[in-house]
Design an enzyme around this catalytic site. Structure first.
Site, PDB file in Angstrom:
ATOM      1  N   HIS A 307       0.847  -1.187   0.000  1.00 51.45           N
ATOM      2  CA  HIS A 307       0.000   0.000   0.000  1.00 51.45           C
ATOM      3  C   HIS A 307       0.882   1.237   0.000  1.00 51.45           C
ATOM      4  O   HIS A 307       1.937   1.244   0.628  1.00 51.45           O
ATOM      5  CB  HIS A 307      -0.902   0.015   1.244  1.00 51.45           C
ATOM      6  CG  HIS A 307      -2.067   0.925   1.117  1.00 51.45           C
ATOM      7  ND1 HIS A 307      -1.984   2.266   1.397  1.00 51.45           N
ATOM      8  CD2 HIS A 307      -3.341   0.696   0.704  1.00 51.45           C
ATOM      9  CE1 HIS A 307      -3.159   2.823   1.175  1.00 51.45           C
ATOM     10  NE2 HIS A 307      -4.002   1.905   0.748  1.00 51.45           N
ATOM     11  N   ASP A 364      -7.950  -5.276  -0.092  1.00 52.17           N
ATOM     12  CA  ASP A 364      -8.417  -6.149  -1.170  1.00 52.17           C
ATOM     13  C   ASP A 364      -8.030  -7.612  -0.992  1.00 52.17           C
ATOM     14  O   ASP A 364      -8.482  -8.464  -1.754  1.00 52.17           O
ATOM     15  CB  ASP A 364      -7.873  -5.641  -2.515  1.00 52.17           C
ATOM     16  CG  ASP A 364      -8.522  -4.332  -2.926  1.00 52.17           C
ATOM     17  OD1 ASP A 364      -9.744  -4.233  -2.771  1.00 52.17           O
ATOM     18  OD2 ASP A 364      -7.812  -3.426  -3.374  1.00 52.17           O
TER      19      ASP A 364
HETATM   20  N1  ACO Z   1       4.206  -7.649  -4.604  1.00 52.04           N
HETATM   21  C1  ACO Z   1       5.560  -7.638  -4.726  1.00 52.04           C
HETATM   22  N2  ACO Z   1       6.312  -6.536  -4.555  1.00 52.04           N
HETATM   23  C2  ACO Z   1       5.677  -5.391  -4.234  1.00 52.04           C
HETATM   24  C3  ACO Z   1       4.279  -5.328  -4.087  1.00 52.04           C
HETATM   25  C4  ACO Z   1       3.542  -6.515  -4.267  1.00 52.04           C
HETATM   26  N3  ACO Z   1       2.220  -6.509  -4.133  1.00 52.04           N
HETATM   27  N4  ACO Z   1       3.928  -4.065  -3.775  1.00 52.04           N
HETATM   28  C5  ACO Z   1       5.049  -3.358  -3.747  1.00 52.04           C
HETATM   29  N5  ACO Z   1       6.123  -4.152  -4.019  1.00 52.04           N
HETATM   30  C6  ACO Z   1       7.549  -3.755  -4.021  1.00 52.04           C
HETATM   31  C7  ACO Z   1       7.899  -2.970  -5.282  1.00 52.04           C
HETATM   32  O1  ACO Z   1       8.356  -3.825  -6.317  1.00 52.04           O
HETATM   33  C8  ACO Z   1       8.988  -2.057  -4.760  1.00 52.04           C
HETATM   34  O2  ACO Z   1      10.176  -2.825  -4.633  1.00 52.04           O
HETATM   35  P1  ACO Z   1      11.604  -2.111  -4.892  1.00 52.04           P
HETATM   36  O3  ACO Z   1      11.747  -1.078  -3.820  1.00 52.04           O
HETATM   37  O4  ACO Z   1      12.585  -3.214  -4.795  1.00 52.04           O
HETATM   38  O5  ACO Z   1      11.526  -1.504  -6.275  1.00 52.04           O
HETATM   39  C9  ACO Z   1       8.537  -1.726  -3.341  1.00 52.04           C
HETATM   40  O6  ACO Z   1       7.737  -2.839  -2.929  1.00 52.04           O
HETATM   41  C10 ACO Z   1       7.713  -0.457  -3.248  1.00 52.04           C
HETATM   42  O7  ACO Z   1       6.614  -0.574  -4.140  1.00 52.04           O
HETATM   43  P2  ACO Z   1       6.043   0.603  -5.023  1.00 52.04           P
HETATM   44  O8  ACO Z   1       5.466   0.053  -6.282  1.00 52.04           O
HETATM   45  O9  ACO Z   1       7.049   1.695  -5.163  1.00 52.04           O
HETATM   46  O10 ACO Z   1       4.881   1.108  -4.088  1.00 52.04           O
HETATM   47  P3  ACO Z   1       3.715   2.075  -4.497  1.00 52.04           P
HETATM   48  O11 ACO Z   1       3.384   2.834  -3.276  1.00 52.04           O
HETATM   49  O12 ACO Z   1       4.056   2.874  -5.716  1.00 52.04           O
HETATM   50  O13 ACO Z   1       2.513   1.095  -4.912  1.00 52.04           O
HETATM   51  C11 ACO Z   1       0.741  -0.447  -4.689  1.00 52.04           C
HETATM   52  C12 ACO Z   1       1.519   0.677  -4.024  1.00 52.04           C
HETATM   53  C13 ACO Z   1       0.272  -0.015  -6.078  1.00 52.04           C
HETATM   54  C14 ACO Z   1      -0.496  -0.726  -3.845  1.00 52.04           C
HETATM   55  C15 ACO Z   1       1.634  -1.715  -4.769  1.00 52.04           C
HETATM   56  O14 ACO Z   1       1.980  -2.151  -3.472  1.00 52.04           O
HETATM   57  C16 ACO Z   1       0.977  -2.846  -5.563  1.00 52.04           C
HETATM   58  O15 ACO Z   1       1.098  -2.890  -6.794  1.00 52.04           O
HETATM   59  N6  ACO Z   1       0.247  -3.777  -4.852  1.00 52.04           N
HETATM   60  C17 ACO Z   1      -0.488  -4.836  -5.548  1.00 52.04           C
HETATM   61  C18 ACO Z   1      -1.814  -4.288  -6.062  1.00 52.04           C
HETATM   62  C19 ACO Z   1      -2.783  -4.008  -4.933  1.00 52.04           C
HETATM   63  O16 ACO Z   1      -3.005  -4.820  -4.062  1.00 52.04           O
HETATM   64  N7  ACO Z   1      -3.417  -2.832  -5.008  1.00 52.04           N
HETATM   65  C20 ACO Z   1      -4.447  -2.432  -4.046  1.00 52.04           C
HETATM   66  C21 ACO Z   1      -3.966  -1.370  -3.129  1.00 52.04           C
HETATM   67  S1  ACO Z   1      -5.196  -0.936  -1.926  1.00 52.04           S
HETATM   68  C22 ACO Z   1      -6.319  -0.023  -2.791  1.00 52.04           C
HETATM   69  O17 ACO Z   1      -5.997   0.643  -3.740  1.00 52.04           O
HETATM   70  C23 ACO Z   1      -7.673  -0.059  -2.386  1.00 52.04           C
END
Ligand code: ACO
Length: 429
Positions: A307, A364
Site C-alpha cells: 500500500h 483487497d
Molecule cells: N508484490 C511484490 N512486490 C511489491 C508489491 C507486491 N504486491 N507491492 C510493492 N512491491 C515492491 C515494489 O516492487 C517495490 O520494490 P523495490 O523497492 O525493490 O523496487 C517496493 O515494494 C515499493 O513498491 P512501489 O510500487 O514503489 O509502491 P507504491 O506505493 O508505488 O505502490 C501499490 C503501491 C500499487 C499498492 C503496490 O503495493 C501494488 O502494486 N500492490 C499490488 C496491487 C494491490 O493490491 N493494489 C491495491 C492497493 S489498496 C487499494 O488501492 C484499495
C-alpha cells in the site's frame, strides 16, 4: 492556516526562499509551496504524488505507520462493529453520526430514489453480455447527468443528488449482474433496507427461493463500511480533479469509478481472488508465487499486498481477515481460498523481501473471500468496492466545492522533449 513556523529552501544559485509551514489536527506538517514558482521559477517534482498534499480535508484520517483509520474522527473498528453502511454513508457525507430520525429520513430518501429512469434500462440491451460491469457502471453513472439535474443547474439540490446516487448506483450494479446472467431485472422494493434491496435485486427472482440472511446482511454492511473512504487515493483524487473543473458530481463520480477499476487500486480485489484461485489450481504452492512476486524480471505482484500509505498492517485487512473466519463459519462455507490466503500471508510476512519493504495485506486481500461467500461473482468485486466508496467520493467532492480557495487542479510538468526545431515539409521528410 499557516502557523508561525517556516521552511527555508536554498536553491543552487544561492537564492533562499522562506516557505510557510502549517500543521493538521493530527500533527501532520506541510510546507506550503504554492508561491514557489512565482518567486523562484522552480516547481516541485513528486513522481506519483508520494509527498504531495493536494488539499486540506476534515473527512478521513489515515496514519499509515501506525495502521490507524478514522472516518470523521471515529475509529474504523468501532464503525465496522456497530454501524450499518447507510449510517456511515450519512456520517461521511454530512459530518456527524445521524440521530434515529435523521437515519430514518435518509433511508427513506434512498428508498424513494432507488429506481432508475425506465429509459435507462434500454442501455443494458446495448451492452454485450460479456461487458465488464465496471464499464457499464462508469458509463451509466456519468449518464445520470442527462436524466437528473446536475450541479450546474438551477434546480439542483445536493441532498437529492446524494440520495439519488447512493440508491441508483446500487440498482445499476445489480442490473449489470442480471444483464450478464440473462435474468430479468428485479425492481428495488420499498420495504427493504439498502443492503437487503441489493441482495434481493441480485439474487431473487421467479422460481427462486431466495432468502436474505441476517448474517449475509451484516457481512455486506461491514465490507461496505470498510471501503467507504480512504482520503486522497487514486479514485478520490480523480473525483476531486474532475470536479475541480466544475464538472457535475455524476461525471466526477464516473471518473472515480474508472480510476478504481485498475488492478493497482480497487481492481486488486478481483485480481487477488484470481491469484488465490490460480494458486489453488496449482496445488496450493504459495512459495512459487512468493518467488514470482520477488523476481524483478517477472511483472507479477502479490495482489492485495502492499500500500502506498500503510507501512503497517492495513486495519481494514485485519478486520476482514477476522470477519472471513466468522462469516464463513456462520454461513457454513468451507472456502479453500481462505486457507491459501492465510498461508500466503504467513509466508510473505516471514520473508525478508516483504518485511524490509513493509508489505502487508491490504483491504483487497481478504474482501474477495467475503464476496464469494455472499455469492457475488468475481467480476463484480470492484463494483462492490464502488458501492462502498461512493459516500466517500461524494463527501470529498462536496468538501472541495465548499473550499473558499477552490481552484482548478492543474499540475505542472518538467518537459524533457525536443527543443525548438525547424519544420520539415512532407515531401522532404
Ligand atoms: N508484490 C511484490 N512486490 C511489491 C508489491 C507486491 N504486491 N507491492 C510493492 N512491491 C515492491 C515494489 O516492487 C517495490 O520494490 P523495490 O523497492 O525493490 O523496487 C517496493 O515494494 C515499493 O513498491 P512501489 O510500487 O514503489 O509502491 P507504491 O506505493 O508505488 O505502490 C501499490 C503501491 C500499487 C499498492 C503496490 O503495493 C501494488 O502494486 N500492490 C499490488 C496491487 C494491490 O493490491 N493494489 C491495491 C492497493 S489498496 C487499494 O488501492 C484499495
Amino acid at each position: 492556516m499557516a502557523d508561525k513556523r517556516t521552511a527555508k529552501l536554498t536553491l543552487d544559485d544561492g537564492r533562499e526562499i522562506v516557505l510557510p509551514v502549517f500543521e493538521g489536527t493530527e500533527q501532520e506538517c506541510a510546507v506550503d509551496v504554492s508561491s514557489l514558482r512565482k518567486e523562484t521559477g522552480y516547481i516541485t517534482y513528486d513522481n506519483g504524488f508520494v509527498n504531495t498534499g493536494s488539499c486540506q480535508s476534515t473527512i478521513t484520517f489515515v496514519d499509515g505507520e501506525k495502521g490507524i483509520l478514522r472516518y470523521r474522527g471515529y475509529p474504523i473498528e468501532e464503525l465496522a462493529e456497530n454501524c450499518r453502511f447507510v449510517e456511515v454513508a450519512y456520517l461521511l457525507v454530512y459530518g456527524a453520526l445521524p440521530t434515529r430520525e435523521e437515519l430514518d429520513n435518509f433511508s427513506a430518501q434512498l428508498t424513494e430514489r432507488a429506481n432508475i429512469h425506465e429509459d435507462m434500462k434500454h442501455f443494458f440491451t446495448g451492452f454485450p453480455v460479456a461487458a465488464h460491469p465496471m464499464a457499464i457502471l462508469s458509463s451509466m453513472v456519468t449518464s445520470l447527468s442527462s436524466y437528473y439535474p446536475t450541479s450546474g443547474d438551477e434546480e439542483w439540490n445536493f441532498d437529492d443528488t446524494v440520495a439519488r446516487l447512493i440508491a441508483k448506483v446500487r440498482t445499476i450494479a445489480a442490473y449489470s449482474y442480471r444483464k450478464a446472467t440473462g435474468e430479468p431485472f428485479v425492481y428495488p422494493r420499498g420495504d427493504l433496507s439498502y443492503c437487503e434491496n441489493f441482495l434481493n435485486m441480485m439474487f431473487s427472482g421467479e422460481g427462486k427461493n431466495y432468502e436474505i440472511s441476517d448474517k449475509a446482511l451484516r457481512a455486506l454492511d461491514k465490507v461496505l463500511i470498510l471501503h467507504a473512504d480512504h482520503e486522497q487515493n487514486c479514485s478520490t483524487s480523480a473525483v476531486r480533479l474532475v470536479g475541480s473543473s466544475r464538472a457535475p458530481l455524476y461525471a466526477s463520480i464516473g471518473a472515480g469509478i474508472s480510476a478504481l477499476w485498475g488492478p493497482l487500486h480497487g481492481g486488486a480485489s478481483q485480481a487477488a481472488v484470481e491469484m488465490l484461485m490460480a494458486i489453488n489450481e496449482d496445488g496450493g504452492d504459495c512459495g512459487k508465487y512468493i518467488a514470482m512476486a520477488k523476481d524483478k524480471d517477472d511483472p507479477f505482484r502479490l495482489m492485495g499486498f502492499g500500500h502506498r500509505v500503510y507501512k503497517n498492517y492495513d486495519p481494514r485487512a485485519r478486520i476482514l481477515k477476522q470477519s472471513c473466519d466468522e462469516i464463513l463459519d456462520e454461513l457454513n462455507i468451507d472456502d479453500p481460498l481462505l486457507s491459501i490466503a492465510k498461508s500466503l500471508e504467513k509466508v510473505a510476512l516471514e520473508d525478508e523481501y516483504f518485511v524490509s519493504r513493509n508489505l502487508y495485506p491490504n483491504v483487497d486481500f481478504y474482501a474477495g473471500i467475503i464476496y464469494r461467500a455472499l455469492g457475488i461473482p468475481v467480476n463484480m468485486f470492484t463494483v462492490m468496492f464502488t458501492l462502498g466508496r461512493l459516500p466517500g467520493w461524494i463527501a470529498q467532492w462536496y468538501e472541495s466545492t465548499q473550499d473558499p480557495d477552490w481552484r482548478i487542479w492543474r499540475p505542472r510538468q518538467v518537459y524533457q522533449g525536443e527543443t525548438s526545431r525547424a519544420f520539415i515539409p512532407i515531401d522532404r521528410r
